[in-house]
Design an enzyme around this catalytic site. Structure first.
Site, PDB file in Angstrom:
ATOM      1  N   VAL A  80      -5.668   2.818  -7.444  1.00 13.48           N
ATOM      2  CA  VAL A  80      -6.526   3.808  -6.668  1.00 13.48           C
ATOM      3  C   VAL A  80      -6.294   5.202  -7.384  1.00 13.48           C
ATOM      4  CG1 VAL A  80      -6.481   5.423  -4.730  1.00 13.48           C
ATOM      5  CG2 VAL A  80      -6.243   2.879  -4.613  1.00 13.48           C
TER       6      VAL A  80
ATOM      7  N   GLU B 235      -9.814   6.329   0.439  1.00 14.80           N
ATOM      8  CA  GLU B 235     -10.456   5.558  -0.728  1.00 14.80           C
ATOM      9  C   GLU B 235     -10.960   4.301  -0.291  1.00 14.80           C
ATOM     10  OE1 GLU B 235      -9.404   2.580  -2.026  1.00 14.80           O
ATOM     11  OE2 GLU B 235      -7.363   2.448  -1.043  1.00 14.80           O
ATOM     12  N   PHE B 236     -12.019   3.710  -0.769  1.00 13.63           N
ATOM     13  CA  PHE B 236     -12.846   2.320  -0.458  1.00 13.63           C
ATOM     14  C   PHE B 236     -12.899   1.833  -1.627  1.00 13.63           C
ATOM     15  CE2 PHE B 236     -13.935   5.943   2.689  1.00 13.63           C
ATOM     16  CZ  PHE B 236     -13.486   5.214   3.967  1.00 13.63           C
TER      17      PHE B 236
ATOM     18  N   LYS C  11     -10.369   4.970   7.871  1.00 14.67           N
ATOM     19  CA  LYS C  11      -9.999   4.108   6.558  1.00 14.67           C
ATOM     20  C   LYS C  11      -9.502   2.530   7.348  1.00 14.67           C
ATOM     21  CE  LYS C  11      -8.052   2.162   3.248  1.00 14.67           C
ATOM     22  NZ  LYS C  11      -8.762   1.742   1.796  1.00 14.67           N
TER      23      LYS C  11
ATOM     24  N   LYS D  71     -18.549 -14.808   2.924  1.00 13.65           N
ATOM     25  CA  LYS D  71     -18.163 -15.703   2.047  1.00 13.65           C
ATOM     26  C   LYS D  71     -16.969 -16.375   2.658  1.00 13.65           C
ATOM     27  CE  LYS D  71     -18.495 -17.173  -2.647  1.00 13.65           C
ATOM     28  NZ  LYS D  71     -17.619 -18.620  -2.473  1.00 13.65           N
TER      29      LYS D  71
ATOM     30  N   GLY E  32     -13.686 -18.818   3.072  1.00 10.24           N
ATOM     31  CA  GLY E  32     -12.723 -19.313   2.121  1.00 10.24           C
ATOM     32  C   GLY E  32     -11.439 -19.431   2.696  1.00 10.24           C
TER      33      GLY E  32
ATOM     34  N   CYS F 130      -4.283  -4.849   0.877  1.00  3.33           N
ATOM     35  CA  CYS F 130      -4.887  -3.817   1.846  1.00  3.33           C
ATOM     36  C   CYS F 130      -4.993  -4.467   3.174  1.00  3.33           C
ATOM     37  CB  CYS F 130      -6.043  -3.477   1.039  1.00  3.33           C
ATOM     38  SG  CYS F 130      -5.725  -2.762  -0.515  1.00  3.33           S
TER      39      CYS F 130
ATOM     40  N   LYS G  85      -7.900 -12.472  -5.702  1.00  6.04           N
ATOM     41  CA  LYS G  85      -9.463 -12.751  -5.923  1.00  6.04           C
ATOM     42  C   LYS G  85      -9.840 -12.514  -7.546  1.00  6.04           C
ATOM     43  CE  LYS G  85     -10.810  -7.882  -5.576  1.00  6.04           C
ATOM     44  NZ  LYS G  85     -11.663  -6.725  -4.791  1.00  6.04           N
TER      45      LYS G  85
ATOM     46  N   ARG H  22      -0.347 -10.433  -4.841  1.00  8.30           N
ATOM     47  CA  ARG H  22       0.111  -9.867  -3.531  1.00  8.30           C
ATOM     48  C   ARG H  22      -0.651 -10.481  -2.287  1.00  8.30           C
ATOM     49  NH1 ARG H  22       0.420  -3.595  -3.781  1.00  8.30           N
ATOM     50  NH2 ARG H  22      -1.326  -4.112  -5.134  1.00  8.30           N
TER      51      ARG H  22
END
Ligand code: UGA
Length: 452
Positions: free
Chosen positions: A24, A156-157, A209, A256, A258, A265, A325, A332
């Site tokens: 970030v 933040e996004f 957030k 999606k 999975g 996060c 991902k 993590r």
């Protein structure tokens, strides 16, 4: 995916400090530098600072290395908070707020940084909190400072793996301040990014957030449960989500199915909001369910492997992909990390491949075998487990699985392959929320080989 801004809109340069150089902080720093500001970057990790001084990225994040190089004249690095902050007009706090054992956010780093900043600041300044923090934290921070330091919440996004792109092309910017001069200054800073700015008070910004992350986590857990149901009904989740997503009230994003959400996060922010709500006497039942569903989902491949082998002792298991991902080296809360200990405890040999996580996984599990390619990891495997949809893993052809593996049984946690293509090959393909293909024939072959 283009990381750099399409219109390079230079403005009056501001003096900015960024404290905390995770993905970030660094994505924000390079983006502000890209818009012509001078950014002093600070982290207590001296190794990271040395690495950055050599103009190289301390972790893998697409686009970051390029922007570090192209903005060298506007970026400086230090592990000294005074150096970083003394002349800054705006200081961004982007330190980590990890999870405590009770699920709440650990604010130690944040308060440490704020206290150190207070000790060195001599002038009026805006202190912007980018870290994800419980509602009320910015108010508490503000009480540490005199009136000439204005504390702002600016969550933040950014998603890992596309943090630089997301920073440069935000969908919206959320700023929690009711102070007019601060608002003018941050409007100047952010308006070139071309996104709507939603102004609010600090507490609302902090909650926004969590509301965003937890909503996405909920959406994922919901769709993963529908996928689990699809498996039982022998229907196809991809057709269900295709139809669902065409309803603009639902949309296609985060549908999606999975092996659950990983990364620091969602896992941390769901637990933190649940905990926060509890502290205010409210039980957030939807979020609690999302957490529970995700815990189950992360071990889905372990639940499934028992269908194929009652006993894993001596079995060779190819593990393809480890990161939570693609496009990140972050392990993590990754499903792979939840599953590897089970495989090893069961006496199996785990042969793993991930394009970016080899070193990180070896540190965590010294006894796993690491291969340099998926194809090598598949050699003589009794089963393959797919945890991350890296492009190169998605490009493996059915023939490769068949030629390389002892028993071509594929448990795909990310639905990497076209089900019809897999159906036309002699392998067992068991993905998430879609019918299993090739089951009987191959099972017989596997059993036969087992008995030989
Ligand atoms: C998430 C949010 O997406 C960001 O907006 C937010 O800023 C960030 O957390 C944060 O709080 O710092 P991130 O965790 O980096 O970003 O990654 P995501 O792309 O959101 O993916 C999270 C997990 O959900 C991954 O394990 C991913 O594989 C999984 N996922 C995502 C799915 O299983 N299906 C999907 O459709 C989308």
């Amino acid at each position: 995916m283009k990381a750099t801004p399409t219109v390079f809109n230079r403005q009056v340069s501001k003096k900015i400090a960024v404290v905390g150089l995770g993905y970030v902080g660094l994505a924000a720093a390079v983006s502000f530098a890209e818009y012509g500001h001078c950014v002093s970057c600070m982290d207590i990790d001296t190794e990271k600072i040395e690495c950055l001084k050599k103009c190289s990225s301390p972790f893998y994040e697409p686009g970051l290395a390029d922007l570090l190089r192209s903005n060298t004249s506007r970026l400086s690095y230090t592990s000294d908070i005074k150096d970083a902050c003394i002349n800054a007009e705006i200081i961004f706090l982007a330190v980590q707020t990890p999870e405590l054992p009770d699920g709440s956010a650990d604010l130690t780093y944040l308060y440490e940084a704020a206290t150190n900043i207070r000790a060195v600041l001599k002038k009026t300044c805006i202190l912007v909190v980018k870290s994800t923090v419980p509602v009320g934290t910015c108010d508490q921070l503000a009480s540490l400072f005199d009136d000439d330091i204005e504390v702002v919440s600016n969550p933040e996004f950014l998603a890992q793996g596309r943090a630089v792109y997301d920073m440069l092309h935000p969908a919206r910017i959320v700023i929690g301040t009711v102070n007019e001069p601060t608002r003018t200054c941050l409007h100047e800073l952010y308006s070139p990014f071309g996104a709507p700015i939603v102004w609010m008070d600090r507490r609302t910004a902090e909650l926004t957030k969590y509301a965003c992350n937890d909503f996405l986590a909920l959406k994922l857990s919901y769709i993963n449960e529908i996928a689990n149901l699809c498996e039982r009904f022998e229907t196809n989740i991809e057709l269900v989500t295709e139809a669902m997503g065409l309803d603009s009230r639902i949309g296609h994003h985060f549908l999606k199915a999975g092996i659950g959400y990983g990364g620091s996060c969602f896992s941390k922010d769901t637990k933190a909001l649940y905990r926060m709500a509890n502290d205010y006497g409210y039980e957030l039942r939807t979020v609690h369910s999302a957490i529970e569903v995700n815990e189950y989902q992360k071990k889905l491949l372990i639940h499934k492997i028992k269908k194929y082998y009652a006993n894993l002792c001596g079995k060779r298991i190819a593990v393809l992909g480890l990161a939570f991902k693609p496009e990140t080296d972050d392990l993590r809360e990754a499903a792979s990390i939840a599953c590897l200990p089970f495989l090893m405890d069961a006496g199996a040999t785990a042969v793993v491949y991930d394009p970016k996580c080899a070193e990180n996984v070896q540190r965590l599990f010294p006894s796993v075998f690491i291969e340099k390619s998926s194809e090598d990891a598949l050699i003589d495997a009794d089963i393959a487990l797919i945890f991350t949809e890296w492009r190169e893993i998605c490009n493996i052809t059915p023939e490769v699985f068949i030629q390389r593996m002892r028993h071509p049984i594929i448990l795909d946690g990310r639905n990497c392959y076209d089900i019809e293509t897999m159906r036309n090959h002699k392998l067992i393909y068991d993905s998430v929320g879609r019918p299993v293909t090739g089951c009987l024939k191959i099972n017989e072959k596997a059993e036969k080989k087992e008995n030989e």
